[in-house]
Design a protein around this motif. Structure first.
Motif, mmCIF file in Angstrom:
data_model
loop_
_atom_site.group_PDB
_atom_site.id
_atom_site.type_symbol
_atom_site.label_atom_id
_atom_site.label_comp_id
_atom_site.label_asym_id
_atom_site.label_seq_id
_atom_site.Cartn_x
_atom_site.Cartn_y
_atom_site.Cartn_z
ATOM 1 N N PRO A 1 -34.279 -27.675 7.866
ATOM 2 C CA PRO A 1 -34.947 -27.846 9.162
ATOM 3 C C PRO A 1 -34.716 -29.242 9.720
ATOM 4 O O PRO A 1 -34.501 -30.207 8.968
ATOM 5 N N ARG A 2 -34.776 -29.355 11.015
ATOM 6 C CA ARG A 2 -34.419 -30.609 11.684
ATOM 7 C C ARG A 2 -35.219 -31.793 11.177
ATOM 8 O O ARG A 2 -34.693 -32.901 11.052
ATOM 9 N N ASP A 3 -36.491 -31.594 10.861
ATOM 10 C CA ASP A 3 -37.349 -32.706 10.448
ATOM 11 C C ASP A 3 -37.530 -32.794 8.935
ATOM 12 O O ASP A 3 -38.365 -33.564 8.462
ATOM 13 N N ALA A 4 -36.779 -31.997 8.177
ATOM 14 C CA ALA A 4 -36.951 -31.993 6.718
ATOM 15 C C ALA A 4 -36.470 -33.312 6.123
ATOM 16 O O ALA A 4 -35.387 -33.791 6.451
ATOM 17 N N PRO A 5 -37.255 -33.927 5.229
ATOM 18 C CA PRO A 5 -36.823 -35.183 4.602
ATOM 19 C C PRO A 5 -35.838 -34.913 3.472
ATOM 20 O O PRO A 5 -35.629 -33.771 3.050
ATOM 21 N N VAL A 6 -35.248 -35.972 2.966
ATOM 22 C CA VAL A 6 -34.410 -35.895 1.776
ATOM 23 C C VAL A 6 -35.320 -35.997 0.570
ATOM 24 O O VAL A 6 -36.033 -36.984 0.394
#
Length: 577
Positions: free
Chosen positions: A471-476
């Motif tokens: 997803p666009r806002d997913a962190p690493v």
């Protein structure tokens, strides 16, 4: 009027399909992407968009296929999609008040949206058409080379026929239960290449009867010496076996020719619903393969290199087939008890000796015969990577003096292993970056450099990769570690599962509307592979992840289970990519 309804599967009680919320989104997102230009176009289907038409049976059906074609035209993709239709409830009538029509349409759309985001990826030019007859001939020729059966099956499912084309280990039982397939043999061949025909081979072959397979000389050639005949004739011969209410029929290509048989139930099910679980048998079994030898070793002594042991024991021999899935093949038979000189190379922490077998047991050496790298090797069934021990011939022994080949075979665990020696046909990373930007998602590309472990049989070595759409806002995340042995295999894994993985990109709250991504055609950005390799080498032993979105990119290093600070100072700057 709301685009959120009670879950059609559970009636609002909560189930896995609605993520235990009891409510589902009555929206279906259609997206077409051009792999050559990066252009993306989408359309969000809502209940208000549905314009039902009565089909031949009098049911109200909405055909969304023209909308997919319109999207394909908008981004210059040559696409011939399979029909996409939404069937409305039987209660729907055009004369109903608009509110009721909308509510029934919402229920139908919510049920169809179990996969709420549908993606089609195509090119600007039409792919070369597949000739069903040529494909059938190729599959039969490869079956002869691989010493497998090619099985064409038709099954009755209600008032329709379902066709499948699969490779089978000779002697495998007929598959029981409902199957997914095509409406005719031509359509089944169009969707079944060699890799698809091999999918599930390992599980299907586990209960094949024991026996010794004699591969004979290595075989290869550009064309099959025997033609399987026209597709229409093969289909007619199979359908001719559907007599006396039989549940199905098969054509088995074995030893260069077809064998036909109807299918029957193995017992007499007490209820019609039990038929899905009743074993099926062929009415007439084909003769044993000509290469199923009789070497004086019975089933009580050895499991089958042709298939698994019916008694469920570990195999005492394994037939390993290495192939390019076209016309080159090598068969290797490894038998427990073979007298081989295994060189000691290490000792495990618990004191077990580790030895290395001769070159004929190292699949990495055979990879070079096919002109590919060892990391390009993969299991033909499912594309799983070949682990380092099998590539390099390492095996740990339970005690000094134990049978090294026997332990090697026991570790493989199956009597038949088919390995592909071909580099995955994937686009370059820059094209995938452009595609993911067009979808307005994030792409995480990870590298782990372990080349410092080269020569140590107890530790993984080489470079490891991961390519994941998030997803666009997913962190690493710290545990997002690379698991693929090459960039090509990581890209292949990512693209193979992309259409299915999009379901995880949909906002879980049904009250939140689906995004509608769009993106113009554009040139790919600069290739980040060289910079990533340099960073991974500078931080050997720790994964480095490049995260890219439309907004820009960052680079992260994983430090002992914790996400480290961005590494922008180490060679890749931030900002738009």
């Amino acid at each position: 009027m709301s685009d959120v309804v009670a879950c059609p599967a559970c009636g609002g009680a909560g189930c896995p399909r609605c993520r235990r919320r009891g409510r589902r989104r009555a929206q279906l997102l259609l997206t077409v992407a051009n792999r050559d230009t990066g252009a993306v176009a989408s359309h969000l289907v809502t209940p208000a968009d549905l314009d039902p038409r009565a089909n031949a049976a009098g049911d109200a059906v909405v055909d969304l296929t023209p909308r997919v074609r319109d999207l394909a035209s908008a981004v210059a993709v040559v696409l011939d999609p399979e029909p996409l239709r939404v069937r409305l409830p039987a209660a729907w009538r055009p004369e109903l008040p608009a509110t009721y029509r909308y509510a029934l349409a919402a229920v139908a759309l919510a049920d169809a949206a179990r996969r709420p985001w549908r993606l089609w990826v195509g090119g600007s030019t039409a792919p070369c058409p597949v000739d069903p007859g040529v494909r059938l001939a190729q599959l039969c020729h490869l079956a002869d080379l691989l010493l497998l059966d090619l099985v064409v099956t038709v099954r009755r499912q209600g008032d329709r026929h379902v066709w499948t084309v699969r490779y089978e280990v000779p002697g495998s039982p007929v598959r029981t239960g409902p199957v997914e397939g095509s409406a005719d043999l031509t359509a089944a061949l169009l969707r079944t290449d060699a890799r698809a025909a091999l999918a599930g081979l390992t599980d299907r072959g586990l209960t094949a009867p024991a026996g010794l397979l004699e591969p004979g000389p290595r075989r290869s050639g550009p064309a099959s010496p025997t033609s399987p005949g026209p597709v229409g004739e093969v289909a007619r011969r199979v359908v001719a076996e559907l007599t006396d209410g039989r549940p199905g029929a098969q054509a088995v290509w074995r030893d260069g020719g077809w064998w036909h048989s109807g299918l029957r139930y193995a017992g007499s099910p007490g209820r019609s619903t039990a038929r899905d679980r009743t074993p099926l048998r062929r009415v007439t079994e084909p003769p044993d393969p000509s290469r199923l030898g009789r070497s004086g070793v019975g089933a009580s002594d050895v499991s089958s290199p042709l298939g698994g042991s019916a008694r469920g024991r570990s195999p005492a021999a394994v037939l390993v087939t290495v192939t390019d899935l076209r016309h080159r093949v090598v068969h290797l038979t490894w038998r427990s008890g073979a007298l081989e000189v295994a060189r000691p190379v290490a000792t495990t922490p618990d004191g077990r000796p580790v030895v290395r077998l001769p070159e004929r047991y190292r699949l990495g050496e055979w990879a070079r015969v096919f002109g590919v790298l060892p990391e390009d090797l993969a299991e033909a069934d499912g594309g799983h990577m070949i682990d380092r021990d099998l590539r390099d011939g390492y095996v740990s022994l339970p005690w000094v003096g134990a049978d090294p080949v026997g332990e090697y075979v026991r570790r493989i665990g199956v009597g038949r292993l088919v390995v592909t020696a071909a580099r995955p046909e994937v686009p370059p990373l820059v094209d995938v970056i452009r595609l993911v930007r067009g979808l307005d998602l994030a792409l995480h590309v990870g590298v782990l450099d372990l080349r410092q472990h080269a020569g140590d049989p107890l530790r993984p070595d080489g470079r490891w990769w991961s390519v994941e759409v998030r997803p666009r806002d997913a962190p690493v995340h710290p545990d997002d570690l690379p698991t693929r042995p090459s960039l090509a295999s990581a890209l292949d894994d990512c693209l193979t599962h992309l259409a299915d993985d999009l379901g995880e990109m949909v906002p879980p709250d049904p009250d939140e509307s689906l995004p509608v991504p769009g993106w113009p055609a554009c040139e790919p950005a600069a290739d980040p592979v060289s910079a990533l390799l340099r960073l991974a080498a500078q931080h050997a032993g720790r994964a480095v992840t490049l995260r890219l979105t439309r907004a820009g990119h960052t680079v992260h290093r994983h430090d002992g289970g914790k996400e480290g600070a961005p590494l922008n100072a180490f060679g890749i700057g931030g900002g738009p990519y």
